[in-house]
Design an enzyme around this catalytic site. Structure first.
Site, PDB file in Angstrom:
ATOM      1  N   GLU A 234      21.681 -67.630 -47.703  1.00 50.15           N
ATOM      2  CA  GLU A 234      20.504 -67.525 -48.652  1.00 50.15           C
ATOM      3  C   GLU A 234      20.427 -66.239 -47.795  1.00 50.15           C
ATOM      4  OE1 GLU A 234      16.072 -67.141 -46.513  1.00 50.15           O
ATOM      5  OE2 GLU A 234      16.656 -69.181 -46.716  1.00 50.15           O
ATOM      6  N   CYS A 271      12.318 -63.656 -44.123  1.00 52.20           N
ATOM      7  CA  CYS A 271      13.099 -63.265 -45.780  1.00 52.20           C
ATOM      8  C   CYS A 271      11.974 -63.014 -46.718  1.00 52.20           C
ATOM      9  CB  CYS A 271      14.044 -64.237 -45.899  1.00 52.20           C
ATOM     10  SG  CYS A 271      13.257 -66.621 -45.637  1.00 52.20           S
TER      11      CYS A 271
END
Length: 494
Positions: A234, A271
């Site tokens: 990720e 994020c």
């Protein structure tokens, strides 16, 4: 804070991975209930550390105690969620097509399929989530639930916190009689230690949360193995937000307050931070930017996770602001000191944004760029120019949604999660959550890093053909001793 832990050598890493393989094989003999109790025991032991864990994490990361308290609850909640998933059992996707011996022209054999674990999983702890994406976080919980052994590389920015959680997991291993090396923990700050973990013969899969550079390096290490393995990284995401005209006309001040909070939440160190905004030019946009500027001006700077992240934020935000055509809207009125981040919002035209790829890059921190578009066609063009994202958001009224159907149709192609009238910061841990997205948000858009489906990163399907019933896994046996939902001859049955 200095990291005083010994760096694992390549030889030590190879030994750790061999031990992980042995433990993985032993773990296959444990029951669903035993695995569930193990996950719950880890959660209990983490909670038993008490305030000392929160204090150490705050000391190492500069994150406030209330934020860490919530993150610890999320971490223990994930572990218990996977225990519940195991007991329910249908996650294995048991599918049975019984034999049709008299079918013509060819008979059909008995075919039974389910998901089985890959093997030892290496997890790289994340800097911005010392609990939920680190030692006992979602990658570890999902891999253990899937039947894999786990080796975690502690993030050097919160190595002592990681050690405390490791101690909790060791206690859980002992109290539930799990294989000794079902979970192991190593330290390392060099590229070599990461490379050795990925390329060890016994490593079966890798989980990573962090920078694009780091995530792609792990993919490259895997590609150079004799037997490449899946790497779920990720990585970067700027999480574009579209503000449609009618909602800006009606709700500019409220939207600005909402997004000033989201942009600066945790000093932008999520994020899912909304790093890119876009809207069609007009008075509504002008009002929004005026209110947003006042909101950002009032936010006080705060310390970032560590000096490296702060240095990168200053460099990238300064570079972005220095680009031709980029206009500073507002920064915090309070000067930043030490490793504090300065909240910042800027504006650029759609034409300039399209012509400058640098403006498409993530600035990790409390920074967001508004792109002013001439019309819907330019807005859609800008959306399509943005690479894969974890999230994309649209703010609008029913009038907006009816008037901009073409724009709405583009959103699912961009991201793993499409939000309507909300903020992307905040990720619910549940079965329907998708925390993933097209490259470069992740290296594999088919999977999620959050929710029970995160387990599917660490398993693979296997079909058993004409296998004697007593030799089948319990989930595929005729009597269905585990009592799970199964697809039998195209019908869901228990």
């Amino acid at each position: 804070m200095a990291n005083h832990f010994k760096e694992a050598s390549v030889e030590e890493i190879n030994q750790v991975m061999q031990q992980a393989q042995t433990a993985f094989e032993a773990y296959q003999k444990t029951s669903v209930e035993e695995k569930s109790l193990f996950l719950e025991a880890i959660a209990n032991e983490i909670e038993a550390i008490g305030d000392a864990l929160l204090q150490k994490a705050s000391e190492e990361t500069n994150l406030p105690i209330p934020r860490l308290t919530g993150e610890r609850a999320r971490t223990t909640g994930q572990l218990r969620m996977f225990a519940t998933m195991l007991r329910e059992g249908s996650w294995v996707e048991a599918t049975i097509d019984t034999a049709l011996p008299s079918r013509t022209p060819l008979p059909r054999p008995d075919l039974r399929k389910m998901l089985i674990p890959l093997g030892p999983v290496v997890v790289f702890g994340a800097s911005n989530f010392p609990f939920a994406y680190s030692t006992a976080g979602g990658d570890t919980a999902s891999a253990l639930a899937g039947g894999c052994s786990v080796v975690v590389k502690a993030h050097p920015a919160h190595a002592e916190t990681s050690e405390l959680v490791y101690g909790a997991i060791k206690k859980a291993i002992t109290s539930t009689n799990m294989p000794e090396h079902i979970f192991q923990h190593v330290h390392g700050t060099s590229f070599e230690s990461g490379k050795a973990l990925v390329q060890a013969d016994d490593t079966a899969a890798v989980g990573f949360t962090g920078s694009t550079v780091g995530g792609l390096a792990l993919v490259e290490y895997s590609s150079k193995r004799k037997r490449p393995i899946p790497v779920f990284s990720e990585m970067g995401s700027i999480n574009p937000v579209v503000f449609l005209p009618d909602t800006l006309t009606q709700n500019a001040a409220d939207l600005a307050a909402q997004y000033a909070g989201s942009i600066t939440l945790g000093m932008g160190q999520f994020c899912t931070n909304p790093g890119l905004m876009m809207a069609i030019e007009g008075e509504g946009l002008n009002s929004f930017l005026d209110s947003l500027g006042k909101g950002i001006e009032a936010v006080k700077p705060a310390k970032m996770l560590h000096a490296g992240i702060h240095t990168a934020y200053e460099r990238k935000s300064d570079t972005a602001l220095a680009q031709d055509g980029v206009k500073l809207i507002q920064q915090s009125a309070t000067a930043a000191t030490d490793i504090e981040a300065l909240p910042t919002v800027a504006q650029v035209s759609g034409e300039t944004f399209l012509a400058n790829p640098l403006l498409h890059e993530e600035v990790f921190g409390p920074y967001s760029l508004m792109v002013s578009c001439k019309d819907e066609q330019e807005l859609i063009k800008i959306l399509k120019s943005v690479s894969g994202q974890l999230t994309t958001t649209v703010m609008g009224t029913d009038v907006d949604f009816a008037a901009h159907a073409a724009l709405l149709q583009t959103l699912p192609a961009i991201a793993g999660r499409v939000l309507f009238n909300g903020v992307p910061t905040g990720v619910e841990v549940c079965a329907s959550m998708v925390h993933g997205g097209p490259f470069p948000a992740t290296t594999d858009s088919r999977f999620t890093a959050v929710g029970i489906n995160a387990v599917k990163r660490w398993v693979r399907p296997v079909c058993f053909q004409n296998c004697p019933d007593n030799l089948l896994p319990l989930a595929l046996q005729n009597a269905n001793p585990t009592g799970i939902w199964r697809m039998v001859d195209n019908e869901w049955k228990k």
